[in-house]
Scaffold this active site. Sequence first.
Site, mmCIF file in Angstrom:
data_model
loop_
_atom_site.group_PDB
_atom_site.id
_atom_site.type_symbol
_atom_site.label_atom_id
_atom_site.label_comp_id
_atom_site.label_asym_id
_atom_site.label_seq_id
_atom_site.Cartn_x
_atom_site.Cartn_y
_atom_site.Cartn_z
ATOM 1 N N HIS A 23 -2.314 -3.187 4.576
ATOM 2 C CA HIS A 23 -1.469 -2.360 5.625
ATOM 3 C C HIS A 23 -2.016 -2.414 7.062
ATOM 4 O O HIS A 23 -2.887 -1.309 7.330
ATOM 5 C CB HIS A 23 -1.484 -1.055 5.001
ATOM 6 N N GLU B 128 -8.985 1.386 -2.251
ATOM 7 C CA GLU B 128 -9.146 1.434 -1.145
ATOM 8 C C GLU B 128 -10.421 2.111 -0.628
ATOM 9 O O GLU B 128 -10.669 3.306 -0.482
ATOM 10 C CB GLU B 128 -8.092 2.242 -0.364
ATOM 11 N N HIS C 293 -8.798 -1.953 7.506
ATOM 12 C CA HIS C 293 -9.543 -1.103 7.612
ATOM 13 C C HIS C 293 -11.062 -1.391 8.036
ATOM 14 O O HIS C 293 -11.699 -0.771 8.438
ATOM 15 C CB HIS C 293 -9.903 0.085 6.369
ATOM 16 N N ASP D 57 2.373 2.158 3.841
ATOM 17 C CA ASP D 57 1.320 3.153 3.821
ATOM 18 C C ASP D 57 2.185 4.652 3.529
ATOM 19 O O ASP D 57 1.515 5.658 4.045
ATOM 20 C CB ASP D 57 0.457 3.241 5.183
ATOM 21 N N HIS E 192 0.852 -1.172 -0.090
ATOM 22 C CA HIS E 192 0.012 0.030 0.128
ATOM 23 C C HIS E 192 1.010 1.246 0.014
ATOM 24 O O HIS E 192 1.924 1.465 0.837
ATOM 25 C CB HIS E 192 -0.765 -0.080 1.254
ATOM 26 N N ASP F 29 0.013 5.453 -1.100
ATOM 27 C CA ASP F 29 -1.029 6.386 -1.626
ATOM 28 C C ASP F 29 -0.452 7.739 -2.373
ATOM 29 O O ASP F 29 -0.925 8.657 -2.506
ATOM 30 C CB ASP F 29 -1.384 6.943 -0.405
ATOM 31 N N HIS G 115 -13.170 2.135 3.983
ATOM 32 C CA HIS G 115 -12.011 2.943 4.596
ATOM 33 C C HIS G 115 -12.587 3.312 5.958
ATOM 34 O O HIS G 115 -12.915 2.377 6.647
ATOM 35 C CB HIS G 115 -11.815 3.870 3.423
#
Length: 395
Positions: free
Chosen positions: A218, A129, A197, A324, A24, A26, A156
């Site tokens: 993650h 995600e 999540h 992350d 993961h 972003d 999420h």
Amino acid sequence: MPDERGSAARARVLLDRHPVLDGHNDLPWALREHDAYDLARLDIDQDQSQHLHTDLARLRAGGVGGQFWSVYVQTALQGDRAVAATLEQIDCVLRLAARHPEQLELAGTAEEVRAAMARGRIASLMGAEGGHCIASSLATLRSLHALGVRYLTLTHNDNVPWADSATDEPAAHGLTRFGEEVVREMNRLGMLVDLSHVSADTMRHALRTTRAPVLFSHSSSRAVCDHPRNIPDDVLAELPANGGVAMATFVPSFISQPTREWFQRYEAELAARGPAGDPDAQRRFRADYEAAHPRPEVTAATVADHLDHMREVAGIDHLGIGGDYDGVQTTPDDMPDVAGYPRLFAELLDRGWSDDDLAKLAHRNVIRVLDAAERTAAELRAQPPSVATIESLDG
């Protein structure tokens, strides 16, 4: 006392042979936020350490040979707006790969990941995600898969109509009937069910429903740091039977109990005395608070504590890494960006992890899960696509 220089050198050699496939990152959202996807202005072929956790040189320095790029969109975006923003995120990843063809190679299967790594390129996969991005539409789910998305994180930070999040109030207490249908359709497509999540009840419900191995892209250990974003031991203990993989994250408030408590005190102070609605003023407020109340130290050793515990519960064959990066403001002190993976591997070498253990952690386990999901999809391919809707199942 361990030879730190020797461990660091061994870690770099090991990652040359067995590069990291991280679960993961972003970067696409960071590029959206910084420069509205202007890839020339924020060129990751240049040093972007002033703006980002990620650029190509630091990926290479970190021993990264594969990356699930998150095509995350905020839960403030719902319905068609969420779908459109997800398509923009996918477009960003496709344009990144097209802009840097000698460095990044799109991959959608385990074999394509292996081939990209063998060519010395960073295998680039996509993960969506948050289930809000499909707008409760299995046709949208199928379309995302057709565009190259290879996992969907079911929620999420907020619930979706068909699944509960770890950080929202329970509503479905797991999955609804439509949520089960989403998992089954993902199995049929060969898309990984990502349980980061989601609530613990959703984790357990998805494990009962899926026919393919799951992924935690993650998430770390709840027994080591009691954060709802982490994985309880009873769920970790189910991974050997399922075949899935839990990819430990580096987010300080998820991996350090003192840091989690520091953030809780900070957030209480921000709510009581902080500026409202002004991001720059809030950043100054946080800097002042942190100067007066330093955050606890978080290092590669903190991450290694999670991996040691997760290995004890789930076994070495069910671990991976999902840093992350570019999705958080704070990172471990000695792993501030994507160049930091060798520090973690050196720490694990010092703790007695073997080269074979670390090769599994780096990428072998998650590639095995991709292989297994593809085999399951092949077995299920004769089944027609589901046309179930929330209205037909839950209305």
